[in-house]
Design a protein around this motif. Structure first.
Motif, PDB file in Angstrom:
ATOM      1  N   LEU A   1       0.817  -1.207   0.000  1.00  0.00           N
ATOM      2  CA  LEU A   1       0.000   0.000   0.000  1.00  0.00           C
ATOM      3  C   LEU A   1       0.856   1.264   0.000  1.00  0.00           C
ATOM      4  N   ALA A   2       2.023   1.205   0.596  1.00  0.00           N
ATOM      5  CA  ALA A   2       2.935   2.354   0.564  1.00  0.00           C
ATOM      6  C   ALA A   2       3.339   2.661  -0.870  1.00  0.00           C
ATOM      7  N   TYR A   3       3.629   1.612  -1.639  1.00  0.00           N
ATOM      8  CA  TYR A   3       3.980   1.819  -3.049  1.00  0.00           C
ATOM      9  C   TYR A   3       2.808   2.413  -3.823  1.00  0.00           C
ATOM     10  N   LEU A   4       1.638   1.816  -3.657  1.00  0.00           N
ATOM     11  CA  LEU A   4       0.470   2.281  -4.397  1.00  0.00           C
ATOM     12  C   LEU A   4       0.075   3.698  -4.008  1.00  0.00           C
ATOM     13  N   SER A   5       0.301   4.071  -2.749  1.00  0.00           N
ATOM     14  CA  SER A   5      -0.108   5.401  -2.285  1.00  0.00           C
ATOM     15  C   SER A   5       0.631   6.522  -3.000  1.00  0.00           C
ATOM     16  N   GLY A   6       1.773   6.208  -3.597  1.00  0.00           N
ATOM     17  CA  GLY A   6       2.528   7.207  -4.329  1.00  0.00           C
ATOM     18  C   GLY A   6       2.165   7.298  -5.790  1.00  0.00           C
ATOM     19  N   ARG A   7       1.205   6.446  -6.241  1.00  0.00           N
ATOM     20  CA  ARG A   7       0.869   6.419  -7.663  1.00  0.00           C
ATOM     21  C   ARG A   7      -0.597   6.732  -7.947  1.00  0.00           C
ATOM     22  N   VAL A   8      -1.475   6.461  -7.007  1.00  0.00           N
ATOM     23  CA  VAL A   8      -2.907   6.628  -7.248  1.00  0.00           C
ATOM     24  C   VAL A   8      -3.270   8.109  -7.264  1.00  0.00           C
ATOM     25  N   LEU A   9      -3.966   8.537  -8.311  1.00  0.00           N
ATOM     26  CA  LEU A   9      -4.427   9.928  -8.387  1.00  0.00           C
ATOM     27  C   LEU A   9      -5.772  10.098  -7.703  1.00  0.00           C
ATOM     28  N   GLY A  10      -6.635   9.129  -7.860  1.00  0.00           N
ATOM     29  CA  GLY A  10      -7.957   9.191  -7.258  1.00  0.00           C
ATOM     30  C   GLY A  10      -8.563   7.808  -7.218  1.00  0.00           C
ATOM     31  N   GLN A  11      -9.658   7.684  -6.486  1.00  0.00           N
ATOM     32  CA  GLN A  11     -10.276   6.365  -6.307  1.00  0.00           C
ATOM     33  C   GLN A  11     -11.690   6.551  -5.782  1.00  0.00           C
TER      34      GLN A  11
ATOM     35  N   PHE B   1       0.179  11.792 -20.806  1.00  0.00           N
ATOM     36  CA  PHE B   1      -0.189  10.856 -19.752  1.00  0.00           C
ATOM     37  C   PHE B   1      -0.055   9.417 -20.233  1.00  0.00           C
ATOM     38  N   ASN B   2      -0.430   9.160 -21.490  1.00  0.00           N
ATOM     39  CA  ASN B   2      -0.286   7.809 -22.035  1.00  0.00           C
ATOM     40  C   ASN B   2       1.186   7.406 -22.096  1.00  0.00           C
ATOM     41  N   ARG B   3       2.044   8.350 -22.480  1.00  0.00           N
ATOM     42  CA  ARG B   3       3.481   8.040 -22.514  1.00  0.00           C
ATOM     43  C   ARG B   3       3.991   7.734 -21.111  1.00  0.00           C
ATOM     44  N   ARG B   4       3.480   8.484 -20.133  1.00  0.00           N
ATOM     45  CA  ARG B   4       3.877   8.239 -18.750  1.00  0.00           C
ATOM     46  C   ARG B   4       3.437   6.848 -18.302  1.00  0.00           C
ATOM     47  N   ARG B   5       2.216   6.448 -18.673  1.00  0.00           N
ATOM     48  CA  ARG B   5       1.731   5.116 -18.295  1.00  0.00           C
ATOM     49  C   ARG B   5       2.634   4.023 -18.840  1.00  0.00           C
ATOM     50  N   GLU B   6       3.134   4.218 -20.045  1.00  0.00           N
ATOM     51  CA  GLU B   6       3.897   3.170 -20.722  1.00  0.00           C
ATOM     52  C   GLU B   6       5.365   3.158 -20.329  1.00  0.00           C
ATOM     53  N   SER B   7       5.842   4.264 -19.738  1.00  0.00           N
ATOM     54  CA  SER B   7       7.254   4.360 -19.382  1.00  0.00           C
ATOM     55  C   SER B   7       7.485   3.845 -17.968  1.00  0.00           C
ATOM     56  N   GLY B   8       8.704   3.925 -17.547  1.00  0.00           N
ATOM     57  CA  GLY B   8       9.043   3.511 -16.185  1.00  0.00           C
ATOM     58  C   GLY B   8      10.356   2.767 -16.156  1.00  0.00           C
ATOM     59  N   THR B   9      10.973   2.728 -14.987  1.00  0.00           N
ATOM     60  CA  THR B   9      12.214   1.983 -14.818  1.00  0.00           C
ATOM     61  C   THR B   9      11.895   0.483 -14.819  1.00  0.00           C
ATOM     62  N   PRO B  10      12.923  -0.364 -15.011  1.00  0.00           N
ATOM     63  CA  PRO B  10      12.674  -1.814 -14.936  1.00  0.00           C
ATOM     64  C   PRO B  10      11.997  -2.227 -13.626  1.00  0.00           C
ATOM     65  N   LEU B  11      12.380  -1.580 -12.508  1.00  0.00           N
ATOM     66  CA  LEU B  11      11.756  -1.910 -11.229  1.00  0.00           C
ATOM     67  C   LEU B  11      10.274  -1.559 -11.252  1.00  0.00           C
ATOM     68  N   GLU B  12       9.951  -0.359 -11.746  1.00  0.00           N
ATOM     69  CA  GLU B  12       8.551   0.059 -11.793  1.00  0.00           C
ATOM     70  C   GLU B  12       7.729  -0.862 -12.687  1.00  0.00           C
ATOM     71  N   LYS B  13       8.302  -1.270 -13.811  1.00  0.00           N
ATOM     72  CA  LYS B  13       7.575  -2.165 -14.722  1.00  0.00           C
ATOM     73  C   LYS B  13       7.334  -3.520 -14.073  1.00  0.00           C
ATOM     74  N   ALA B  14       8.318  -4.009 -13.334  1.00  0.00           N
ATOM     75  CA  ALA B  14       8.153  -5.294 -12.657  1.00  0.00           C
ATOM     76  C   ALA B  14       7.058  -5.212 -11.600  1.00  0.00           C
ATOM     77  N   ILE B  15       7.053  -4.110 -10.844  1.00  0.00           N
ATOM     78  CA  ILE B  15       6.047  -3.945  -9.799  1.00  0.00           C
ATOM     79  C   ILE B  15       4.653  -3.808 -10.411  1.00  0.00           C
ATOM     80  N   ARG B  16       4.556  -3.059 -11.512  1.00  0.00           N
ATOM     81  CA  ARG B  16       3.259  -2.900 -12.172  1.00  0.00           C
ATOM     82  C   ARG B  16       2.708  -4.249 -12.622  1.00  0.00           C
ATOM     83  N   LYS B  17       3.583  -5.073 -13.180  1.00  0.00           N
ATOM     84  CA  LYS B  17       3.147  -6.400 -13.616  1.00  0.00           C
ATOM     85  C   LYS B  17       2.689  -7.230 -12.424  1.00  0.00           C
TER      86      LYS B  17
END
Length: 351
Positions: A115-125, A274-290
Motif C-alpha cells: 500500500l505504501a507503493y500504491l499510495s505514491g501512484r494513485v491519483l484518485g479512487q 499521460f499515455n506516454r507516462r503510463r507506458e514508461s518507467g524503470t525496470p523496477l517500476e515495470k516489474a512492480i506494475r506487472k
C-alpha cells in the motif's frame, strides 16, 4: 477470532514507507484542496449531462487526502471486508497465540509495504469498502506531482482527473445494485476458494501477500497477482470481475475523452503525455506494475474504452446505458472485444 492481518501495523508501515509528496507551501496546499473540491462539483454536472446517469443515492462530498490518509482509508476498508471473510474461511478456529501473533504482524508489514507503493501512484479512487455507497478520494500530492512532471495546465489536468473519478462515483451511485453485486462476486470468489482442495486457503493467501511484498523490492520477480487464482471456480468469478472492472474503467476513459475537448483546452496534450507516462518507467517500476496487476488495469482502460465506443456507436448513449440495467446486462469477457455480440444479446432488435 484469529487475526489474519495486524491492521494497525499495516497502517503504520504504509505511513512510514510512503514517499514524501512534492514541495508545496501551506497556501498552495490550501488552494489545491479548494480547487479539487470545486472541480469535482463541476465534473459531476458534466458527467451527468454527458452520460444521462444521475445519482440515485446520497453520497458524501469528495475527500481530498494525502498519501498516508489514502493508505489508512484503504486499510480500514479492507479490514471491514477481509475480517468477516477470514472468519468464515477459518471457521473461527484459533491457530495458536504465537502463530497468530507472528503471522498477523508479518502480513501487516507486507500489506503495508504494498500500500505504501500504491499510495505514491494513485491519483484518485472511488473507495467502496469502508462505507455505503462509498467515498470519492483524490490524492492531492500525486495529482500535483504528475501535473508538474507533465508540465500540464493545473486547472485542465485536475478537471481531467476529476472527470474520470467522478464517473466512477456516478457508476456506483446511479446504479445502486453495483456495489452489492461487486461484494457478491468477492464472496463468490471466497466460496470458490473454500471449495478448493489441498493447502488451506488462508495460508496460501498469507504466502501470496508475502510474495507481493517481496516482489515490490525485487525487480527480477516474475510472479503476478494472477498467480493467486488457482481453481476453475476462482477463474470463472475472476472473469466476471474482470469484465465488470474493464467496463467501469473503459466507461470512465470514454467519458473523459468525450467531455474533455469541450471544457479542457489542453486535453489532447494531457492525454498524449499521460499515455506516454503510463507506458514508461524503470525496470523496477515495470516489474512492480506487472506484479500488482497494474499492467492489466492499463489494458482494461484501452479495451473497455474501445468496447464502450463500439456500443455507443451502434445504439447511442441511452442504448449503452442498458448495460447498467442489471448484472445480467453487464458484458461478458468474450463480449469485451466484440461489441456486436453484446448488442445482439441486449439489443436484439438493433442487431
Amino acid at each position: 477470532m484469529a487475526q489474519f492481518v495486524d491492521w494497525d501495523l499495516a497502517a503504520a508501515t504504509a505511513g512510514a514507507l510512503g514517499k514524501a509528496g512534492p514541495r508545496v507551501s501551506y497556501d498552495e496546499a490550501t488552494d489545491v484542496v479548494a480547487d479539487l473540491r470545486r472541480l469535482t462539483d463541476e465534473a459531476a454536472d458534466l458527467v451527468t449531462s454527458y452520460t444521462g446517469l444521475r445519482s440515485q443515492v446520497a453520497h458524501p462530498p469528495v475527500r481530498v487526502v494525502d498519501r498516508k490518509d489514502w493508505a489508512a482509508i484503504n486499510i480500514a476498508g479492507l479490514r471491514e471486508v477481509v475480517t468477516p471473510l477470514v472468519s468464515r474461511l477459518s471457521g473461527d478456529k484459533q491457530p495458536g497465540v504465537i502463530t497468530d501473533a507472528i503471522g498477523s504482524r508479518l502480513t501487516g508489514v507486507q500489506a503495508g509495504t504494498v500500500l505504501a507503493y500504491l499510495s505514491g501512484r494513485v491519483l484518485g479512487q472511488y473507495e467502496v469498502f469502508s462505507s455505503d455507497p462509498g467515498q470519492l478520494l483524490l490524492v492531492a500530492p500525486n495529482i500535483v506531482e504528475v501535473e508538474r512532471k507533465l508540465q500540464a495546465d493545473s486547472r485542465d489536468f485536475r478537471l481531467w482527473v476529476c472527470l474520470h473519478e467522478v464517473t466512477h462515483r456516478t457508476q456506483f451511485t446511479a446504479v445502486p445494485w453495483m456495489r452489492g453485486h461487486f461484494f457478491g462476486e468477492v464472496q463468490a470468489f471466497v466460496d470458490a476458494s473454500q471449495a478448493s482442495q489441498g493447502e488451506h486457503f488462508l495460508e496460501r493467501l498469507r504466502r501470496s501477500v508475502a510474495t507481493l511484498s517481496d516482489a515490490v523490492r525485487d525487480p527480477d520477480s516474475r510472479v503476478s497477482i494472477i498467480d493467486l487464482v488457482q481453481t476453475p471456480g476462482q477463474r470463472a468469478v475472476l472473469d466476471r470481475l474482470t469484465a465488470m472492472m474493464t467496463l467501469l474503467e473503459g466507461h470512465a476513459e470514454f467519458v473523459m475523452d468525450g467531455v474533455g475537448p469541450e471544457v479542457i483546452p489542453t486535453v489532447e496534450q494531457i492525454r498524449s503525455k499521460f499515455n506516454r507516462r503510463r507506458e514508461s518507467g524503470t525496470p523496477l517500476e515495470k516489474a512492480i506494475r506487472k506484479l500488482l496487476g497494474v499492467d492489466v488495469k492499463m489494458r482494461q482502460y484501452a479495451e473497455g474504452r474501445k468496447f464502450v465506443h463500439g456500443v455507443v456507436e451502434r445504439v447511442g448513449m441511452a442504448g449503452f446505458n442498458k448495460v447498467f440495467s442489471s448484472p445480467l446486462t453487464l458484458p461478458r469477457v468474450e463480449e469485451l472485444g466484440d461489441p456486436d455480440a453484446w448488442v445482439a444479446r441486449v439489443h436484439p432488435q438493433a442487431a
